[in-house]
Design a protein around this motif. Structure first.
Motif, PDB file in Angstrom:
ATOM      1  N   LYS A 278      16.052  44.346  42.384  1.00  0.00           N
ATOM      2  CA  LYS A 278      15.526  44.473  41.161  1.00  0.00           C
ATOM      3  C   LYS A 278      16.660  44.763  40.098  1.00  0.00           C
ATOM      4  N   VAL A 279      17.794  45.619  40.470  1.00  0.00           N
ATOM      5  CA  VAL A 279      18.948  45.591  39.424  1.00  0.00           C
ATOM      6  C   VAL A 279      20.158  45.594  40.041  1.00  0.00           C
ATOM      7  N   LYS A 280      20.181  45.000  41.096  1.00  0.00           N
ATOM      8  CA  LYS A 280      21.420  44.817  41.885  1.00  0.00           C
ATOM      9  C   LYS A 280      21.703  43.098  42.224  1.00  0.00           C
ATOM     10  N   SER A 281      22.842  42.705  42.567  1.00  0.00           N
ATOM     11  CA  SER A 281      23.320  41.536  42.907  1.00  0.00           C
ATOM     12  C   SER A 281      24.503  41.471  43.986  1.00  0.00           C
ATOM     13  N   GLU A 282      24.336  40.725  44.963  1.00  0.00           N
ATOM     14  CA  GLU A 282      25.658  40.352  45.690  1.00  0.00           C
ATOM     15  C   GLU A 282      26.238  39.244  45.471  1.00  0.00           C
ATOM     16  N   ARG A 283      27.460  39.156  44.829  1.00  0.00           N
ATOM     17  CA  ARG A 283      28.052  37.929  44.747  1.00  0.00           C
ATOM     18  C   ARG A 283      29.063  37.679  45.685  1.00  0.00           C
ATOM     19  N   ARG A 284      29.404  36.507  46.201  1.00  0.00           N
ATOM     20  CA  ARG A 284      30.498  35.859  46.939  1.00  0.00           C
ATOM     21  C   ARG A 284      31.407  35.346  46.203  1.00  0.00           C
ATOM     22  N   VAL A 285      32.622  35.387  46.824  1.00  0.00           N
ATOM     23  CA  VAL A 285      33.871  34.729  46.360  1.00  0.00           C
ATOM     24  C   VAL A 285      34.708  34.172  47.702  1.00  0.00           C
ATOM     25  N   ASP A 286      34.749  32.817  47.854  1.00  0.00           N
ATOM     26  CA  ASP A 286      35.809  32.305  48.915  1.00  0.00           C
ATOM     27  C   ASP A 286      37.047  31.619  47.981  1.00  0.00           C
ATOM     28  N   ILE A 287      37.970  32.088  48.603  1.00  0.00           N
ATOM     29  CA  ILE A 287      39.245  31.403  47.989  1.00  0.00           C
ATOM     30  C   ILE A 287      39.791  30.401  49.003  1.00  0.00           C
ATOM     31  N   THR A 288      39.829  29.246  49.044  1.00  0.00           N
ATOM     32  CA  THR A 288      40.393  28.316  49.943  1.00  0.00           C
ATOM     33  C   THR A 288      41.689  27.647  49.586  1.00  0.00           C
ATOM     34  N   ARG A 289      42.403  27.406  50.556  1.00  0.00           N
ATOM     35  CA  ARG A 289      43.485  26.391  49.975  1.00  0.00           C
ATOM     36  C   ARG A 289      43.406  25.010  50.002  1.00  0.00           C
ATOM     37  N   LYS A 290      43.539  24.401  48.880  1.00  0.00           N
ATOM     38  CA  LYS A 290      43.270  22.886  48.788  1.00  0.00           C
ATOM     39  C   LYS A 290      43.692  21.868  49.688  1.00  0.00           C
ATOM     40  N   THR A 291      45.052  22.032  49.905  1.00  0.00           N
ATOM     41  CA  THR A 291      45.609  20.994  51.094  1.00  0.00           C
ATOM     42  C   THR A 291      44.937  20.988  52.358  1.00  0.00           C
ATOM     43  N   ASP A 292      44.555  22.140  52.813  1.00  0.00           N
ATOM     44  CA  ASP A 292      43.850  22.161  54.213  1.00  0.00           C
ATOM     45  C   ASP A 292      42.285  22.532  54.505  1.00  0.00           C
ATOM     46  N   GLY A 293      42.070  23.211  53.402  1.00  0.00           N
ATOM     47  CA  GLY A 293      40.508  23.647  53.194  1.00  0.00           C
ATOM     48  C   GLY A 293      40.471  25.058  53.788  1.00  0.00           C
ATOM     49  N   LYS A 294      41.352  25.656  54.406  1.00  0.00           N
ATOM     50  CA  LYS A 294      41.516  26.909  55.151  1.00  0.00           C
ATOM     51  C   LYS A 294      41.046  28.120  54.253  1.00  0.00           C
ATOM     52  N   THR A 295      40.377  28.886  54.732  1.00  0.00           N
ATOM     53  CA  THR A 295      39.781  30.142  53.735  1.00  0.00           C
ATOM     54  C   THR A 295      41.105  31.096  53.764  1.00  0.00           C
ATOM     55  N   VAL A 296      41.354  31.653  52.583  1.00  0.00           N
ATOM     56  CA  VAL A 296      42.617  32.443  52.389  1.00  0.00           C
ATOM     57  C   VAL A 296      41.904  33.861  52.142  1.00  0.00           C
ATOM     58  N   VAL A 297      40.567  34.153  51.369  1.00  0.00           N
ATOM     59  CA  VAL A 297      39.952  35.217  51.153  1.00  0.00           C
ATOM     60  C   VAL A 297      38.559  34.906  51.011  1.00  0.00           C
ATOM     61  N   GLU A 298      37.709  35.987  51.441  1.00  0.00           N
ATOM     62  CA  GLU A 298      36.380  35.997  51.601  1.00  0.00           C
ATOM     63  C   GLU A 298      35.948  37.395  50.801  1.00  0.00           C
ATOM     64  N   ALA A 299      35.329  37.378  49.788  1.00  0.00           N
ATOM     65  CA  ALA A 299      35.073  38.584  48.994  1.00  0.00           C
ATOM     66  C   ALA A 299      33.718  38.704  48.860  1.00  0.00           C
ATOM     67  N   LYS A 300      32.973  39.953  48.859  1.00  0.00           N
ATOM     68  CA  LYS A 300      31.665  40.195  48.689  1.00  0.00           C
ATOM     69  C   LYS A 300      31.572  41.241  47.619  1.00  0.00           C
ATOM     70  N   THR A 301      30.905  41.194  46.531  1.00  0.00           N
ATOM     71  CA  THR A 301      30.944  42.186  45.517  1.00  0.00           C
ATOM     72  C   THR A 301      29.543  42.517  45.323  1.00  0.00           C
ATOM     73  N   ASN A 302      29.262  43.862  44.943  1.00  0.00           N
ATOM     74  CA  ASN A 302      28.042  44.115  44.661  1.00  0.00           C
ATOM     75  C   ASN A 302      28.003  44.744  43.339  1.00  0.00           C
ATOM     76  N   TRP A 303      26.964  44.414  42.381  1.00  0.00           N
ATOM     77  CA  TRP A 303      26.887  44.435  40.869  1.00  0.00           C
ATOM     78  C   TRP A 303      25.781  44.948  40.576  1.00  0.00           C
TER      79      TRP A 303
END
Length: 136
Positions: free
Chosen positions: A84-109
């Motif tokens: 109703k009033v909350k949202s879970e947002r994901r953010v993935d940060i990947t390296r462009k050269t090899d596509g490997k994930t550097v960071v996975e983040a989850k934020t509740n707003w």
């Protein structure tokens, strides 16, 4: 429902580094906030942004790899789920050269009314730029 992802790219600069010469952990938090804000301001009409805002409830960050000076990173964000009033947002940060994930983040707003500073109902109209609703 299917999230509609939003992306930005950035190149690691010297001011992003810590004494270990890799990206400072605080930079990742800043980038999570920056792409979240960019997604909101890019996809939401000005009149909605004038009436409403988002407050962070918590961050969960999984540091998977280090990033170094000059590396190109891709930041991808999406709305994973909402109530109703909350949202879970994901953010993935990947390296462009090899596509490997550097960071996975989850934020509740929490969605708020800018005047009252109280939680506000997240309507379908608010979500429309961020989520494709499956027609049944």
């Amino acid at each position: 429902m299917t999230p509609i992802p939003f992306q930005q790219e950035l190149t690691v600069a010297s001011h992003h580094l810590d004494e270990q010469n890799h990206v400072n952990n605080l930079e990742y938090i800043k980038w999570v906030l920056d792409i979240s804000e960019a997604h909101w301001t890019t996809k939401t009409p000005a009149d909605t942004r004038e009436k409403h805002a988002w407050f962070v409830l918590d961050h969960h960050i999984h540091y998977k790899r280090q990033a170094f000076l000059g590396e190109e990173l891709i930041l991808t964000t999406w709305i994973e789920n909402y109530s109703k009033v909350k949202s879970e947002r994901r953010v993935d940060i990947t390296r462009k050269t090899d596509g490997k994930t550097v960071v996975e983040a989850k934020t509740n707003w929490c969605f708020i009314d800018r005047v009252t500073k109280k939680p506000s109902l997240i309507t379908t109209a608010i979500l429309k730029p961020y989520i494709e609703f499956d027609s049944a």
